[in-house]
Design an enzyme around this catalytic site. Structure first.
Site, PDB file in Angstrom:
ATOM      1  N   HIS A 175     -10.465  -2.501  -7.875  1.00  0.00           N
ATOM      2  CA  HIS A 175      -9.320  -2.585  -6.952  1.00  0.00           C
ATOM      3  C   HIS A 175      -9.638  -3.379  -5.691  1.00  0.00           C
ATOM      4  O   HIS A 175      -8.736  -3.751  -4.955  1.00  0.00           O
ATOM      5  CB  HIS A 175      -8.849  -1.171  -6.577  1.00  0.00           C
ATOM      6  CG  HIS A 175      -8.180  -0.453  -7.715  1.00  0.00           C
ATOM      7  ND1 HIS A 175      -6.825  -0.274  -7.786  1.00  0.00           N
ATOM      8  CD2 HIS A 175      -8.685   0.082  -8.851  1.00  0.00           C
ATOM      9  CE1 HIS A 175      -6.523   0.360  -8.898  1.00  0.00           C
ATOM     10  NE2 HIS A 175      -7.636   0.599  -9.567  1.00  0.00           N
ATOM     11  N   ASP A 384      -8.982  -8.264   1.468  1.00  0.00           N
ATOM     12  CA  ASP A 384      -8.317  -7.162   0.770  1.00  0.00           C
ATOM     13  C   ASP A 384      -8.200  -7.493  -0.710  1.00  0.00           C
ATOM     14  O   ASP A 384      -7.902  -8.638  -1.055  1.00  0.00           O
ATOM     15  CB  ASP A 384      -6.903  -6.951   1.339  1.00  0.00           C
ATOM     16  CG  ASP A 384      -6.518  -5.489   1.422  1.00  0.00           C
ATOM     17  OD1 ASP A 384      -6.964  -4.713   0.562  1.00  0.00           O
ATOM     18  OD2 ASP A 384      -5.773  -5.122   2.356  1.00  0.00           O
TER      19      ASP A 384
HETATM   20  P1  ADQ Z   1      -5.959   0.347   0.042  1.00  0.00           P
HETATM   21  O1  ADQ Z   1      -7.105  -0.228   0.760  1.00  0.00           O
HETATM   22  O2  ADQ Z   1      -5.655   1.755   0.347  1.00  0.00           O
HETATM   23  O3  ADQ Z   1      -6.080   0.187  -1.529  1.00  0.00           O
HETATM   24  P2  ADQ Z   1      -3.250  -0.976  -0.022  1.00  0.00           P
HETATM   25  O4  ADQ Z   1      -3.211  -1.788  -1.248  1.00  0.00           O
HETATM   26  O5  ADQ Z   1      -2.561  -1.615   1.104  1.00  0.00           O
HETATM   27  O6  ADQ Z   1      -4.709  -0.624   0.471  1.00  0.00           O
HETATM   28  O7  ADQ Z   1      -2.547   0.392  -0.335  1.00  0.00           O
HETATM   29  C1  ADQ Z   1      -2.289   1.310   0.665  1.00  0.00           C
HETATM   30  C2  ADQ Z   1      -1.231   2.270   0.186  1.00  0.00           C
HETATM   31  O8  ADQ Z   1      -1.228   3.345   1.107  1.00  0.00           O
HETATM   32  C3  ADQ Z   1       0.155   1.650   0.187  1.00  0.00           C
HETATM   33  O9  ADQ Z   1       0.860   2.086  -0.940  1.00  0.00           O
HETATM   34  C4  ADQ Z   1       0.780   2.174   1.482  1.00  0.00           C
HETATM   35  O10 ADQ Z   1       2.161   2.396   1.420  1.00  0.00           O
HETATM   36  C5  ADQ Z   1       0.056   3.495   1.642  1.00  0.00           C
HETATM   37  N1  ADQ Z   1      -0.032   3.802   3.081  1.00  0.00           N
HETATM   38  C6  ADQ Z   1      -0.604   3.072   4.036  1.00  0.00           C
HETATM   39  N2  ADQ Z   1      -0.411   3.642   5.235  1.00  0.00           N
HETATM   40  C7  ADQ Z   1       0.296   4.750   5.024  1.00  0.00           C
HETATM   41  C8  ADQ Z   1       0.813   5.766   5.860  1.00  0.00           C
HETATM   42  N3  ADQ Z   1       0.666   5.758   7.178  1.00  0.00           N
HETATM   43  N4  ADQ Z   1       1.486   6.759   5.284  1.00  0.00           N
HETATM   44  C9  ADQ Z   1       1.662   6.781   3.951  1.00  0.00           C
HETATM   45  N5  ADQ Z   1       1.212   5.852   3.116  1.00  0.00           N
HETATM   46  C10 ADQ Z   1       0.522   4.857   3.634  1.00  0.00           C
HETATM   47  C11 ADQ Z   1      -7.075  -0.361  -2.431  1.00  0.00           C
HETATM   48  C12 ADQ Z   1      -7.540  -1.784  -2.138  1.00  0.00           C
HETATM   49  C13 ADQ Z   1      -6.337  -2.710  -2.060  1.00  0.00           C
HETATM   50  C14 ADQ Z   1      -5.535  -2.625  -3.363  1.00  0.00           C
HETATM   51  C15 ADQ Z   1      -5.230  -1.174  -3.714  1.00  0.00           C
HETATM   52  C16 ADQ Z   1      -4.606  -1.060  -5.101  1.00  0.00           C
HETATM   53  O11 ADQ Z   1      -8.277  -1.813  -0.919  1.00  0.00           O
HETATM   54  O12 ADQ Z   1      -6.757  -4.060  -1.858  1.00  0.00           O
HETATM   55  O13 ADQ Z   1      -4.309  -3.310  -3.199  1.00  0.00           O
HETATM   56  O14 ADQ Z   1      -6.410  -0.399  -3.710  1.00  0.00           O
HETATM   57  O15 ADQ Z   1      -5.383  -1.695  -6.057  1.00  0.00           O
END
Ligand code: ADQ
Length: 510
Positions: A175, A384
């Protein structure tokens, strides 16, 4: 030791489908509870649906630490899916999870050697815990199971299962990013990590660059040969390496955003803004997300844009804390909070707080509604894997009056969302200029850009991602005879960008 010969093929009565089961291995497992669980995220929903269809098992860590050294397996069956999780002892948690996974693999994979604990201290714990997990899983596996392992916590899983005699199709999806060889080679036990990845039949990455970086590592280390198509030969095995960009439940998220007007958080935010425009950032608190640079870019935009200052534009940065036990994260929390205070002190007024910084998790409905309300979405990580927030922001927009996404070129999402304003997040001036362009963008251009991005997200939603990976996994095995080809040099980063997305390459130059 569990031997493959003693594993019986499952009888027809055992099987709910004509094919074998799907077994998913991930660090956290969304086990449904009797009391009812919070609504799962898109990934959990997609994997849950695939498990329900195939019949399956979801296996991993419970998320809890316990006093015992050998904690028991906790099992639960809901519908067609078995869930099996185990707690971790304090020592295993410290060495495997915080130590190696989050303090070595995470920073190195995000190109942050300066923040990595590169000692071998925790590496033994990482491999030891993976072996324990593999042995536990082995007891539950059937010979016709397809096994899909997720993320950097479980890279060695396949190698241990192979040692135990399993020849099942084994897939892995990373991921997070995979760095180029000169960075990856700093990982303690680098050779063992590469060898472990070579034990899978299919290794999936978020973008073609990550896939090329991994192939480049095998070639540079002198252990691998790039064959035709996605095929690679390394450590005596042939397997496939490909990009599978993860996505979101596009339709459901768009629907959530349409209905979110009534959400209490959304209502309160709208009232508090009193008609002033909103710019939004949403991230877990992590150094990879570039939050400090983003705040600087927003501050520069406000300082330079008379219109922005006059209209009292507000940036809402929603950032739940994560991994506070790791010192870099605790330190970052202090630094970002201080920085926000400094910017607000400098730019704010008695009736205007330019940056609102909130360390709270929100419901999906609230997030969807806030994204929709925001005229600009700032997704500017320094690195990311994908960044689902970028995709959620796009899906949440109103087709009649969409906001504009400002997106880091270092997010995997930049490969697909070419019509965002693509920026270098380290360049504060450039990002500030992009915020300004987004803020002032005419409706026609906003619609064109949004339609182009939305059409990508409608085609590649999380179900499509899941299906594609599983089809690729089940359609092949290491036994398939493929002709040997002469070695092809791994593509350079520039070549990979150009060959995959020429349009993006030109967009980045702006
Ligand atoms: P993350 O590093 O967690 O994931 P991201 O892909 O942006 O990053 O996903 C974050 C998730 O958390 C999103 O669905 C978002 O809505 C949720 N989120 C963020 N802030 C929030 C809040 N305050 N309240 C509720 N929900 C919140 C890892 C990798 C990424 C990759 C994903 C999936 O680091 O690069 O995209 O896995 O593979």
């Amino acid at each position: 030791m569990v031997q493959f010969e003693i594993l019986k093929k499952s009888s027809d009565a055992d099987r709910t489908q004509s094919k074998g089961r799907l077994v998913v291995v991930s660090n956290r497992v969304p086990v449904p509870t009797a009391a009812g669980s919070p609504p799962p995220g898109g990934l959990a929903t997609a994997l849950g649906a695939a498990l329900e269809t195939h019949g399956g098992l979801w296996f991993g860590w419970s998320g809890k630490i316990c006093a015992e050294n050998d904690p028991p397996l906790q099992e639960r069956t809901v519908g067609n899916v078995d869930y099996a999780v185990t707690d971790l002892s304090r020592r295993d948690h410290d060495e495997y999870y915080h130590g190696f996974a989050n303090s070595a693999l995470w920073p190195v994979c995000h190109y942050r050697l300066d923040l990595a604990d590169l000692s071998r201290r925790n590496a033994n714990g990482y491999f030891r815990v993976n072996e324990q997990f593999a042995r536990r899983l082995a007891r539950m596996l059937r010979s016709d199971d397809d096994i899909w392992v997720h993320d950097y916590h479980f890279i060695p899983m396949a190698a241990f299962l192979r040692d135990l005699g399993f020849t099942n199709p084994l897939g892995f999806f990373l991921h997070i990013p995979f760095p180029p060889s000169d960075i990856a080679a700093a990982i303690p036990n680098y050779d063992r990590i590469l060898r472990s990845l070579a034990a899978y039949d299919l290794v999936g990455f978020q973008t073609p660059i990550d896939a090329e970086n991994f192939k480049g590592c095998l070639v540079r280390a002198g252990v691998g040969t790039i064959l035709d198509g996605d095929w690679v030969q390394a450590y005596g095995r042939k397997f496939r390496v490909a990009a599978f960009p993860i996505s979101i439940e596009t339709k459901a998220f768009a629907q959530e955003a349409r209905l979110a007007e009534k959400n209490i958080i959304v209502k309160r935010t709208r009232q508090s803004l009193e008609g002033h425009p909103l710019v939004i950032g949403v991230d877990r608190l992590d150094y990879s997300k570039g939050i400090k640079q983003r705040i600087d870019s927003f501050a520069t935009f406000v300082e330079k844009s008379h219109a922005a200052a006059k209209s009292r534009v507000t940036m809402l940065q929603i950032t739940p804390k994560s991994r506070s036990e790791v010192s870099e994260y605790a330190q970052m929390q202090r630094q970002v909070a201080e920085h926000v205070g400094h910017v607000n002190g400098k730019l704010g007024d008695v009736d205007w707080t330019p940056v609102r910084y909130i360390n709270k998790a929100m419901s999906r409905a609230a997030l969807a509604g806030l994204y929709r309300m925001a005229r600009v979405g700032l997704v500017t990580p320094l690195r990311d894997g994908m960044n689902l927030v970028a995709k959620e922001y796009v899906a949440a927009q109103s087709p009649e009056d969409p906001g504009v996404l400002v997106l880091s070129r270092f997010a995997g999402a930049a490969f697909e969302l070419e019509s965002a304003l693509i920026v270098n997040p380290y360049d504060i001036e450039e990002t500030a200029a992009a915020i300004s362009q987004a803020y002032e963008m005419p409706l026609r251009e906003r619609r064109d850009r949004w339609e182009a991005m939305m059409s990508v997200l409608e085609t590649n939603d999380v179900d499509a991602w899941c299906r594609r990976f599983l089809l690729d996994l089940s359609g092949e095995s290491a036994d398939i005879k493929i002709p040997d080809k002469p070695e092809v040099a791994a593509m350079s980063e520039d070549e990979a960008w150009r060959s995959t997305k020429p349009a993006l390459w030109t967009t980045i130059g702006r």
